[in-house]
Design a protein around this motif. Structure first.
Motif, PDB file in Angstrom:
ATOM      1  N   PRO A  35       0.774  -1.362  -0.042  1.00 30.48           N
ATOM      2  CA  PRO A  35      -0.083   0.097   0.022  1.00 30.48           C
ATOM      3  C   PRO A  35       0.750   1.277  -0.054  1.00 30.48           C
ATOM      4  O   PRO A  35       1.866   1.090   0.354  1.00 30.48           O
ATOM      5  CB  PRO A  35      -0.887  -0.337   1.353  1.00 30.48           C
ATOM      6  CG  PRO A  35      -0.644  -1.498   1.649  1.00 30.48           C
ATOM      7  CD  PRO A  35       0.390  -1.973   1.045  1.00 30.48           C
ATOM      8  N   ALA A  36       0.331   2.216  -0.759  1.00 32.76           N
ATOM      9  CA  ALA A  36       1.223   3.852  -0.660  1.00 32.76           C
ATOM     10  C   ALA A  36       1.644   4.098   0.631  1.00 32.76           C
ATOM     11  O   ALA A  36       2.757   4.468   0.641  1.00 32.76           O
ATOM     12  CB  ALA A  36       0.415   4.569  -1.222  1.00 32.76           C
ATOM     13  N   HIS A  37       0.840   4.086   1.583  1.00 32.40           N
ATOM     14  CA  HIS A  37       1.236   4.475   3.040  1.00 32.40           C
ATOM     15  C   HIS A  37       2.438   3.562   3.425  1.00 32.40           C
ATOM     16  O   HIS A  37       3.555   4.037   4.205  1.00 32.40           O
ATOM     17  CB  HIS A  37       0.192   4.609   4.109  1.00 32.40           C
ATOM     18  CG  HIS A  37      -0.382   3.258   4.434  1.00 32.40           C
ATOM     19  ND1 HIS A  37      -1.338   2.796   3.576  1.00 32.40           N
ATOM     20  CD2 HIS A  37      -0.233   2.801   5.479  1.00 32.40           C
ATOM     21  CE1 HIS A  37      -1.567   1.560   4.356  1.00 32.40           C
ATOM     22  NE2 HIS A  37      -0.834   1.590   5.231  1.00 32.40           N
ATOM     23  N   LEU A  38       2.419   2.300   3.207  1.00 29.90           N
ATOM     24  CA  LEU A  38       3.409   1.663   3.790  1.00 29.90           C
ATOM     25  C   LEU A  38       4.890   1.497   3.015  1.00 29.90           C
ATOM     26  O   LEU A  38       5.936   1.574   3.560  1.00 29.90           O
ATOM     27  CB  LEU A  38       2.782   0.086   3.797  1.00 29.90           C
ATOM     28  CG  LEU A  38       3.812  -1.021   4.259  1.00 29.90           C
ATOM     29  CD1 LEU A  38       4.082  -0.855   5.654  1.00 29.90           C
ATOM     30  CD2 LEU A  38       3.284  -2.461   4.150  1.00 29.90           C
ATOM     31  N   ALA A  39       4.715   1.802   1.703  1.00 28.26           N
ATOM     32  CA  ALA A  39       5.687   1.992   0.818  1.00 28.26           C
ATOM     33  C   ALA A  39       6.495   3.127   1.208  1.00 28.26           C
ATOM     34  O   ALA A  39       7.713   2.947   1.072  1.00 28.26           O
ATOM     35  CB  ALA A  39       5.164   1.813  -0.702  1.00 28.26           C
ATOM     36  N   SER A  40       5.765   4.420   1.350  1.00 29.30           N
ATOM     37  CA  SER A  40       6.527   5.519   1.649  1.00 29.30           C
ATOM     38  C   SER A  40       7.248   5.326   3.201  1.00 29.30           C
ATOM     39  O   SER A  40       8.224   6.066   3.257  1.00 29.30           O
ATOM     40  CB  SER A  40       5.541   6.544   1.739  1.00 29.30           C
ATOM     41  OG  SER A  40       4.437   6.450   2.941  1.00 29.30           O
ATOM     42  N   ARG A  41       6.666   4.695   4.280  1.00 32.87           N
ATOM     43  CA  ARG A  41       7.243   4.548   5.270  1.00 32.87           C
ATOM     44  C   ARG A  41       8.540   3.737   5.162  1.00 32.87           C
ATOM     45  O   ARG A  41       9.323   3.941   5.838  1.00 32.87           O
ATOM     46  CB  ARG A  41       6.358   4.009   6.297  1.00 32.87           C
ATOM     47  CG  ARG A  41       5.148   5.075   7.063  1.00 32.87           C
ATOM     48  CD  ARG A  41       4.381   4.311   7.955  1.00 32.87           C
ATOM     49  NE  ARG A  41       4.886   3.764   9.070  1.00 32.87           N
ATOM     50  CZ  ARG A  41       4.481   3.123   9.882  1.00 32.87           C
ATOM     51  NH1 ARG A  41       2.935   2.665   9.759  1.00 32.87           N
ATOM     52  NH2 ARG A  41       5.085   2.695  10.892  1.00 32.87           N
ATOM     53  N   VAL A  42       8.482   2.676   4.656  1.00 33.98           N
ATOM     54  CA  VAL A  42       9.598   2.047   4.242  1.00 33.98           C
ATOM     55  C   VAL A  42      10.540   2.663   3.726  1.00 33.98           C
ATOM     56  O   VAL A  42      11.909   2.596   4.028  1.00 33.98           O
ATOM     57  CB  VAL A  42       9.278   0.522   3.484  1.00 33.98           C
ATOM     58  CG1 VAL A  42      10.450   0.026   3.364  1.00 33.98           C
ATOM     59  CG2 VAL A  42       8.252  -0.414   4.550  1.00 33.98           C
ATOM     60  N   LEU A  43      10.225   3.153   2.325  1.00 34.60           N
ATOM     61  CA  LEU A  43      11.460   4.077   1.708  1.00 34.60           C
ATOM     62  C   LEU A  43      11.952   5.454   2.695  1.00 34.60           C
ATOM     63  O   LEU A  43      13.055   5.623   2.535  1.00 34.60           O
ATOM     64  CB  LEU A  43      10.853   4.604   0.578  1.00 34.60           C
ATOM     65  CG  LEU A  43      10.420   3.595  -0.358  1.00 34.60           C
ATOM     66  CD1 LEU A  43       9.698   4.427  -1.788  1.00 34.60           C
ATOM     67  CD2 LEU A  43      11.697   2.880  -0.877  1.00 34.60           C
ATOM     68  N   ALA A  44      11.142   5.887   3.637  1.00 35.93           N
ATOM     69  CA  ALA A  44      11.609   6.905   4.383  1.00 35.93           C
ATOM     70  C   ALA A  44      12.771   6.354   5.599  1.00 35.93           C
ATOM     71  O   ALA A  44      13.400   7.123   5.885  1.00 35.93           O
ATOM     72  CB  ALA A  44      10.495   7.593   4.925  1.00 35.93           C
ATOM     73  N   ASN A  45      12.592   5.124   5.871  1.00 34.02           N
ATOM     74  CA  ASN A  45      13.336   4.661   6.590  1.00 34.02           C
ATOM     75  C   ASN A  45      14.846   4.043   6.198  1.00 34.02           C
ATOM     76  O   ASN A  45      15.454   3.422   7.190  1.00 34.02           O
ATOM     77  CB  ASN A  45      12.684   3.395   7.791  1.00 34.02           C
ATOM     78  CG  ASN A  45      11.623   4.373   8.848  1.00 34.02           C
ATOM     79  OD1 ASN A  45      11.959   5.215   9.068  1.00 34.02           O
ATOM     80  ND2 ASN A  45      10.640   3.688   8.916  1.00 34.02           N
ATOM     81  N   LEU A  46      14.910   3.907   4.919  1.00 35.89           N
ATOM     82  CA  LEU A  46      16.268   3.415   4.319  1.00 35.89           C
ATOM     83  C   LEU A  46      17.026   4.310   4.566  1.00 35.89           C
ATOM     84  O   LEU A  46      17.269   5.686   4.541  1.00 35.89           O
ATOM     85  CB  LEU A  46      15.941   3.139   2.957  1.00 35.89           C
ATOM     86  CG  LEU A  46      14.840   2.209   2.524  1.00 35.89           C
ATOM     87  CD1 LEU A  46      14.929   2.092   1.003  1.00 35.89           C
ATOM     88  CD2 LEU A  46      15.169   0.735   2.957  1.00 35.89           C
ATOM     89  N   PRO A  47      18.398   3.744   4.922  1.00 36.07           N
ATOM     90  CA  PRO A  47      19.631   4.526   5.143  1.00 36.07           C
ATOM     91  C   PRO A  47      20.067   5.193   3.854  1.00 36.07           C
ATOM     92  O   PRO A  47      19.726   4.611   2.815  1.00 36.07           O
ATOM     93  CB  PRO A  47      20.509   3.672   5.743  1.00 36.07           C
ATOM     94  CG  PRO A  47      20.399   2.422   5.189  1.00 36.07           C
ATOM     95  CD  PRO A  47      18.688   2.409   5.216  1.00 36.07           C
ATOM     96  N   THR A  48      20.546   6.447   4.025  1.00 36.65           N
ATOM     97  CA  THR A  48      21.122   7.046   2.869  1.00 36.65           C
ATOM     98  C   THR A  48      22.569   7.117   2.949  1.00 36.65           C
ATOM     99  O   THR A  48      23.248   6.778   3.863  1.00 36.65           O
ATOM    100  CB  THR A  48      20.727   8.643   2.962  1.00 36.65           C
ATOM    101  OG1 THR A  48      21.123   9.308   4.037  1.00 36.65           O
ATOM    102  CG2 THR A  48      19.215   8.709   2.920  1.00 36.65           C
ATOM    103  N   ASN A  49      23.179   7.419   1.822  1.00 34.66           N
ATOM    104  CA  ASN A  49      24.606   7.525   1.728  1.00 34.66           C
ATOM    105  C   ASN A  49      25.110   8.864   1.956  1.00 34.66           C
ATOM    106  O   ASN A  49      26.348   9.247   2.114  1.00 34.66           O
ATOM    107  CB  ASN A  49      25.063   7.262   0.322  1.00 34.66           C
ATOM    108  CG  ASN A  49      24.816   5.664   0.067  1.00 34.66           C
ATOM    109  OD1 ASN A  49      24.880   4.764   1.123  1.00 34.66           O
ATOM    110  ND2 ASN A  49      24.901   5.242  -0.985  1.00 34.66           N
ATOM    111  N   ASN A  50      24.051   9.892   2.418  1.00 34.77           N
ATOM    112  CA  ASN A  50      24.321  11.285   2.466  1.00 34.77           C
ATOM    113  C   ASN A  50      24.357  11.623   4.049  1.00 34.77           C
ATOM    114  O   ASN A  50      23.356  11.632   4.550  1.00 34.77           O
ATOM    115  CB  ASN A  50      23.518  12.216   1.767  1.00 34.77           C
ATOM    116  CG  ASN A  50      23.840  13.680   1.878  1.00 34.77           C
ATOM    117  OD1 ASN A  50      24.798  14.092   2.401  1.00 34.77           O
ATOM    118  ND2 ASN A  50      23.391  14.498   1.116  1.00 34.77           N
ATOM    119  N   PRO A  51      25.678  11.703   4.750  1.00 32.41           N
ATOM    120  CA  PRO A  51      25.631  11.882   6.106  1.00 32.41           C
ATOM    121  C   PRO A  51      25.167  13.160   6.375  1.00 32.41           C
ATOM    122  O   PRO A  51      24.468  13.361   7.757  1.00 32.41           O
ATOM    123  CB  PRO A  51      27.340  11.956   6.300  1.00 32.41           C
ATOM    124  CG  PRO A  51      28.075  11.907   5.410  1.00 32.41           C
ATOM    125  CD  PRO A  51      27.016  11.613   4.177  1.00 32.41           C
TER     126      PRO A  51
END
Length: 114
Positions: A35-51
């Motif tokens: 679902p869209a809300h779940l996908a956005s929450r998962v993507l928001a919690n992924l680590p980034t390479n930009n400190p």
């Protein structure tokens, strides 16, 4: 030892097992999107390479908002105090003069009398 209820339980268990296998096979064939809300929450919690982005996210977290809000008047006061120039004699100049007069008075009196 083999009673009719054991055979009936065994056949119902086999039927449930076959239904589960059929359901799992159907899920494996068809792709499913989150679902869209779940996908956005998962993507928001992924680590980034930009400190720097991670640091900015840490400072903008909701538990820091109250601390920044409380510190804002203090920072504004420091900035305002450093930029404002007083004209003429200021309170600091008066304190400097009083301190110099106090030192002169102390020098006139012997230190044993103090």
């Amino acid at each position: 030892m083999n009673s009719p209820t054991d055979k009936q339980d065994h056949s119902s268990t086999e039927a449930l097992d076959a239904e589960l296998d059929q359901l799992l096979a159907g899920l494996a064939r068809e792709p499913h999107e989150a679902p869209a809300h779940l996908a956005s929450r998962v993507l928001a919690n992924l680590p980034t390479n930009n400190p720097f982005a991670d640091l900015l996210d840490w400072f903008t977290a909701s538990y820091w908002r109250s601390a920044w809000t409380a510190a804002l008047p203090l920072v504004f006061g420091f900035a305002l105090g450093m930029t404002v120039q007083f004209e003429g004699d200021s309170y600091i100049d008066d304190l400097d003069m009083q301190a110099l007069l106090y030192v002169e008075q102390i020098e006139e009196i012997e230190f044993d009398e103090i």
